[in-house]
Write a protein that holds these residues in place. Structure first.
Motif, short mmCIF file in Angstrom:
data_model
loop_
_atom_site.label_atom_id
_atom_site.label_comp_id
_atom_site.label_asym_id
_atom_site.label_seq_id
_atom_site.Cartn_x
_atom_site.Cartn_y
_atom_site.Cartn_z
N LEU A 1 -2.57 9.62 -15.87
CA LEU A 1 -1.38 8.77 -15.94
C LEU A 1 -0.10 9.58 -15.91
N ARG A 2 -0.08 10.69 -16.61
CA ARG A 2 1.12 11.54 -16.58
C ARG A 2 1.39 12.04 -15.16
N ARG A 3 0.34 12.33 -14.42
CA ARG A 3 0.54 12.80 -13.05
C ARG A 3 1.07 11.67 -12.16
N TRP A 4 0.56 10.44 -12.37
CA TRP A 4 1.06 9.30 -11.61
C TRP A 4 2.55 9.03 -11.92
N VAL A 5 2.90 9.12 -13.19
CA VAL A 5 4.31 8.93 -13.57
C VAL A 5 5.18 9.98 -12.90
N ALA A 6 4.71 11.22 -12.87
CA ALA A 6 5.47 12.29 -12.22
C ALA A 6 5.66 11.98 -10.73
N ASN A 7 4.62 11.46 -10.07
CA ASN A 7 4.76 11.08 -8.67
C ASN A 7 5.82 10.00 -8.49
N LEU A 8 5.80 9.01 -9.36
CA LEU A 8 6.75 7.91 -9.27
C LEU A 8 8.17 8.41 -9.50
N GLU A 9 8.37 9.21 -10.51
CA GLU A 9 9.71 9.70 -10.83
C GLU A 9 10.24 10.63 -9.75
N ALA A 10 9.35 11.39 -9.11
CA ALA A 10 9.79 12.34 -8.10
C ALA A 10 10.31 11.65 -6.84
N SER B 1 10.82 -3.23 -6.01
CA SER B 1 12.09 -3.71 -6.56
C SER B 1 12.42 -2.82 -7.73
N PRO B 2 13.69 -2.78 -8.17
CA PRO B 2 13.99 -1.97 -9.35
C PRO B 2 13.16 -2.39 -10.56
N GLY B 3 13.00 -3.71 -10.76
CA GLY B 3 12.23 -4.18 -11.89
C GLY B 3 10.77 -3.80 -11.81
N ARG B 4 10.16 -3.94 -10.63
CA ARG B 4 8.75 -3.59 -10.48
C ARG B 4 8.53 -2.11 -10.70
N ALA B 5 9.42 -1.27 -10.19
CA ALA B 5 9.28 0.17 -10.41
C ALA B 5 9.41 0.50 -11.90
N ARG B 6 10.30 -0.20 -12.61
CA ARG B 6 10.47 0.03 -14.04
C ARG B 6 9.22 -0.43 -14.80
N VAL B 7 8.62 -1.53 -14.37
CA VAL B 7 7.36 -1.97 -14.98
C VAL B 7 6.32 -0.88 -14.89
N TRP B 8 6.17 -0.30 -13.70
CA TRP B 8 5.14 0.72 -13.50
C TRP B 8 5.41 1.97 -14.31
N TRP C 1 11.63 8.27 -6.87
CA TRP C 1 12.05 7.02 -7.49
C TRP C 1 12.82 6.11 -6.54
N ASP C 2 13.76 6.64 -5.81
CA ASP C 2 14.59 5.80 -4.94
C ASP C 2 13.74 5.11 -3.88
N ARG C 3 12.77 5.82 -3.33
CA ARG C 3 11.89 5.20 -2.34
C ARG C 3 11.01 4.13 -2.99
N ALA C 4 10.54 4.42 -4.19
CA ALA C 4 9.72 3.43 -4.90
C ALA C 4 10.49 2.14 -5.10
N VAL C 5 11.74 2.23 -5.49
CA VAL C 5 12.58 1.05 -5.69
C VAL C 5 12.75 0.28 -4.39
N ARG C 6 12.93 1.01 -3.29
CA ARG C 6 13.07 0.33 -1.99
C ARG C 6 11.78 -0.38 -1.59
N ASN D 1 0.81 -1.22 0.00
CA ASN D 1 0.00 0.00 0.00
C ASN D 1 0.84 1.27 0.00
N ASP D 2 2.04 1.20 0.59
CA ASP D 2 2.90 2.38 0.60
C ASP D 2 3.34 2.75 -0.81
N PHE D 3 3.59 1.74 -1.64
CA PHE D 3 3.97 2.01 -3.03
C PHE D 3 2.82 2.67 -3.77
N TYR D 4 1.62 2.15 -3.59
CA TYR D 4 0.47 2.76 -4.26
C TYR D 4 0.23 4.19 -3.77
N ALA D 5 0.44 4.43 -2.48
CA ALA D 5 0.26 5.79 -1.96
C ALA D 5 1.26 6.75 -2.59
#
Length: 433
Positions: free
Chosen positions: A361-370, A380-387, A372-377, A154-158
């Motif tokens: 979707l563009r706003r979600w991508v911006a959230n992920l990229e902003a 996984s690096p692969g899962r974050a790249r999938v998203w 990124w390091d926490r998302a990977v933690r 859930n933290d990743f989705y948040a």
């Protein structure tokens, strides 16, 4: 291998029958292709092996998820430039690497193999779905598919979705924020359903509880939300308790086909029907029809695809099926409308929101990229790249009108000659028609 990029660019142009749409940089540091274009970076020859052994989209995606392939520059521009190669080639034209099977191009294929090296490709990345059990869209397999996509934390989705925790198309006004747009979408659904104090609402595929909370808090509805994701349900129940709405909202881990406590005054299904499967659309419509009282309304919010010239030959997108939504299927909007009508519904309104989903979707991508390091933690690096890839590619698909998203408002008509609808039902949009 000192000029692998030039050799690969020449081969690619030969196979494509035209110039490269992007620039290439290869594992040896060489570059080739149009100046100023986004750069497709092949960090390792393994990426090329994957693409040769699995021509087309899936080979590229495996290399991307493994970190062997990357893009420098504008990811959306890169996807837009290569979309014609992956998505929009003429039906009689083979994919660029599949074309190497043509006897005239065997020399090019041999050169590609020399560049890639003789070693077979590595195993698919761990993030790829494998070993599915049971028939497609059985209850067991649907639980597995939902768990793959939604039970990643859930933290990743948040991080991606923001505080609204709404995982579907927002409803934008110029200059609005993501939170405002998601609130407006939930309110649009509630108004289309004409929710009132005490109404029973079934929220099918309730996610993290956002629609249930909005309906109970703002309209006084009594809500049952169902999901197959245990992580979603746990988060939704926590939110319900924190807002003091446990007397109005019940969150269940339950298949919609197992709901038996109707009738309901209204049903919302927001971004859930994509998981149902084409062969199950009629059953889905029948179940929801049976759960509504006469005069009750259904709001079905669903992604659609463009019709295919030969619908029998339609194939599920290999990237989405293997990495994102296992067994998920998109149908043309006409098929959804027909399924609803065949089940007995009267479809009273259809609203297309295609451009709204591209913005979301563009706003979600911006959230992920902003972050990124926490998302990977968190995953996984692969899962974050999938998203990152799936959301950016989906935004481009909406922008190019390859896919759309529509809200169907349907009524269980109570009696011949009546509908239970006002004469001017579009009051929810501010119109008078």
């Amino acid at each position: 291998m000192a000029d692998a990029a030039s050799r690969l660019a020449n081969l690619a142009e030969e196979l494509l029958g035209g110039p490269l749409p992007v620039r290439l940089r290869t594992w040896d540091g060489g570059e080739a292709g149009p100046a100023g274009a986004p750069v497709l970076v092949l960090r390792d020859r393994r990426a090329l092996r994957r693409m040769i052994w699995k021509p087309g989209e899936l080979g590229l995606v495996r290399a991307w998820v493994a970190g062997e392939l990357d893009v420098e520059g504008d990811l959306y521009e890169a996807l837009d430039r290569v979309s014609g190669l992956l998505w929009e080639r003429d039906g009689d034209s083979p994919g660029p690497l599949a074309a190497a099977r043509d006897p005239r191009l065997r020399a090019a294929a041999r050169e590609l193999l020399r560049l890639a090296g003789p070693v077979p490709p590595p195993r698919p990345p761990a993030e790829e779905v494998r070993g599915r059990s049971g028939g497609r869209h059985t209850r067991r397999r649907d639980r597995q598919a939902i768990g793959h996509h939604y039970d990643v934390g859930n933290d990743f989705y948040a991080l991606v979705l923001g505080p609204s925790m709404v995982y579907s198309c927002a409803y934008w006004t110029p200059g609005g924020t993501l939170e405002e747009a998601q609130r407006d979408k939930l309110d649009l659904v509630a108004r289309k359903l004409d929710l009132k104090e005490g109404d029973r609402l079934l929220d099918v595929g309730c996610g993290w509880g956002s629609m249930a909370l909005h309906a109970a808090r703002e309209y006084g509805a009594r809500v049952v939300g169902v999901t197959l994701s245990r992580e979603q349900a746990a988060h939704a129940r926590k939110r319900v308790a924190e807002e003091g709405l446990t007397d109005r909202i019940e969150i269940r881990v339950q298949d919609y086909r197992d709901v038996t406590d109707g009738p309901y005054d209204a049903i919302s299904s927001i971004g859930m029907a994509e998981h149902v499967g084409a062969v199950k659309y009629r059953e889905y419509a029948d179940v929801l029809y049976g759960l509504l009282r006469p005069g009750g309304r259904l709001l079905n919010h669903q992604i659609s695809r463009r019709p295919e010239p030969d619908e029998a030959a339609y194939a599920i997108d290999p990237f989405i099926d293997a990495y994102v939504f296992p067994d998920g299927e998109l149908a043309p909007m006409g098929r959804t409308l027909t399924a609803l009508e065949d089940a007995g519904f009267e479809v009273r309104d259809v609203e297309a929101l295609r451009e709204h989903y591209a913005l979301t979707l563009r706003r979600w991508v911006a959230n992920l990229e902003a972050d990124w390091d926490r998302a990977v933690r968190l995953v996984s690096p692969g899962r974050a790249r999938v998203w990152r890839l799936y959301m950016a590619a989906s935004a481009v698909s909406f922008e190019r009108n390859r896919i759309g998203v529509n809200q169907f408002l349907a009524v269980k008509t109570p009696a011949p000659g009546t509908s239970g609808m006002p004469l001017r039902p579009r009051a929810w949009t501010g119109g008078t028609d």
